[in-house]
Design an enzyme around this catalytic site. Sequence first.
Site, PDB file in Angstrom:
ATOM      1  N   ASP A 106       0.703  -1.149   0.484  1.00 18.29           N
ATOM      2  CA  ASP A 106      -0.775   0.116  -0.131  1.00 18.29           C
ATOM      3  C   ASP A 106       1.016   1.268  -0.210  1.00 18.29           C
ATOM      4  OD1 ASP A 106      -2.572   1.011   0.431  1.00 18.29           O
ATOM      5  OD2 ASP A 106      -1.433   2.926   2.116  1.00 18.29           O
ATOM      6  N   ASN A 158      -2.986  13.130  -3.911  1.00 17.59           N
ATOM      7  CA  ASN A 158      -3.688  13.579  -5.240  1.00 17.59           C
ATOM      8  C   ASN A 158      -4.551  15.282  -4.321  1.00 17.59           C
ATOM      9  OD1 ASN A 158      -4.198  11.469  -7.010  1.00 17.59           O
ATOM     10  ND2 ASN A 158      -5.353  10.462  -4.718  1.00 17.59           N
ATOM     11  N   HIS A 189      -5.750  14.850  -9.839  1.00 13.34           N
ATOM     12  CA  HIS A 189      -5.437  13.038  -9.586  1.00 13.34           C
ATOM     13  C   HIS A 189      -4.919  12.329 -10.879  1.00 13.34           C
ATOM     14  CE1 HIS A 189      -8.054  12.143  -6.515  1.00 13.34           C
ATOM     15  NE2 HIS A 189      -9.182  13.388  -6.661  1.00 13.34           N
ATOM     16  N   ASP A 241      -2.701   9.669 -10.789  1.00 13.52           N
ATOM     17  CA  ASP A 241      -3.199   8.595 -11.484  1.00 13.52           C
ATOM     18  C   ASP A 241      -1.494   7.715 -12.093  1.00 13.52           C
ATOM     19  OD1 ASP A 241      -5.589   8.393 -10.894  1.00 13.52           O
ATOM     20  OD2 ASP A 241      -6.152   8.976 -12.613  1.00 13.52           O
ATOM     21  N   GLU A 277      -4.849   2.714  -4.103  1.00 17.46           N
ATOM     22  CA  GLU A 277      -3.719   2.544  -3.570  1.00 17.46           C
ATOM     23  C   GLU A 277      -2.821   1.071  -3.576  1.00 17.46           C
ATOM     24  OE1 GLU A 277      -4.192   5.394  -0.202  1.00 17.46           O
ATOM     25  OE2 GLU A 277      -5.160   4.622  -2.684  1.00 17.46           O
TER      26      GLU A 277
END
Length: 375
Positions: A240, A248, A253, A257, A283
Site C-alpha cells: 500500500d 492527489n 488526480h 494516476d 493505491e
Amino acid sequence: EAGLYSVLGVSSYFYSAYLLSFLFANLAYTGHAYQYLWPDHPEVQHWANPVLVIVFCLFGLAFATSFLDTRQRFPRLYKAIVAAGLLVSLLTVLSFILGAQGLAMKVAMAFLILFSLGMMVLGVLSWRAGIPSAKYFLAASITHTSAIVLSAIIVLTALDWGDFGIHIIEIAMLVDAVLLAFALADQFRILQNEKFLAEKLANIDHLTGIWNRRGFQQLVSPLWHTGLRNQHHMSVILMDLDQFKRVNDRHGHASGDQVLQQTASMLNSSARAGDVLARWGGEEFILFLPETGLSKATHIAERLRQSLIRMETGLTDLPLTASLGVAHVHARDIGMEELIRYADSYLYRAKEEGRNRVFFGEAGDTANTEAQMAT
C-alpha cells in the site's frame, strides 16, 4: 449445438430449418415425397409444392435477418421484409381456403424470385456495411439466385442441358449450404474472439493495465489448489502506497494516476515469471508468489520497497514510500482469502509502526510475527 446456439442465438436454428425446408420442397417438386411420404394423400401433394416453397423462403429470410442483424442495422428494410412475409402467408392461407392452388403457386413463384433478389440485396448492404461474414452470405445468395434464373431459362426455352439442367437447383443449394456454413463458422469465430476479449478486459485494471481483483482471483485459484494439493510453499505480498492522498491533494488526480501507473509498471517488471500481480484497489497492490517460502518472499518485498523509493515520479516534494505485508503458508489447509487476510494484518502493522517497512509472518501464527525495518 448448445455452444453454437449460445453464441449465434437463433441464427443456427434458422439455418437448419432453411436447409430442411429446402429438402422437403425439393422432394415435393421431384415427386419423391408423394412416392414415399404421403402416397395415399394426393391432396397433400397438390398443395405441397407452393406451401413448401413459401416455407423455404420464409425460413431463409428469417435466417438472413437474424444472421445479419438486419433489425438493428437496417430497421426499415427489416420491417419491409416482415411485411412481405406476412402478406405472402396471408395470401397462401386465403388461397387454401378458396381452394385456389393455382393462385398459391403463382404467389410462391413470385415470392421465390423476390426472396432470391432480397437475399442478394441483404448480402450487398451487409457487405458494404463492413460485416465480415457478409462476404460468404453474398456469395451464397448469388449462387442460388443464379441457379434459379438459369433453371427458369431452361424451362422457358425448353433447352436440354441434360442432368445438369435437371439438378442445377440441388447443386446450387449444396454450394449455398457450404458457403453459409462458412459464414456461420466465421461469425462464430468472430463472436468467440470478441467474447474472449471482453472477458479479458473485464479482468484488467483499466488505469494500470495489470490484473484487477477479479482477474487475480481467477488466475490464482487453480495455482492455489495445486499448491495445497502438492504441499508447496506459497506467499502473498500486499503493498500500500503511504499517504497517497497527499499526492492527489497537492498535485491532482492526474498526477496520482500517473504514479499508480509507474508503480504498476515497476512491480510488473520486477515480478518473476509465474508470479501474479494485480491492483487490489485504490493505491493497494497484491503479488501472489507460488512455490515461494517466507524468507524469499520477504526478500522480494524488501526489494520492491527499495525500488519504489528509487523510482522517479517527478514529485520532488513528496517522496514515495510503501508499507508491505507478507504472509506465507505451507502444508496447511486454509483458503486463499485467509492468507490474504494475514498479509493485510501484517500490512496494517507496518502502517502502525511508522510506514515504509515490511512486516511478515506465517499464516495463522500472529504471535510469532517478525518485522523487517526499512533502512
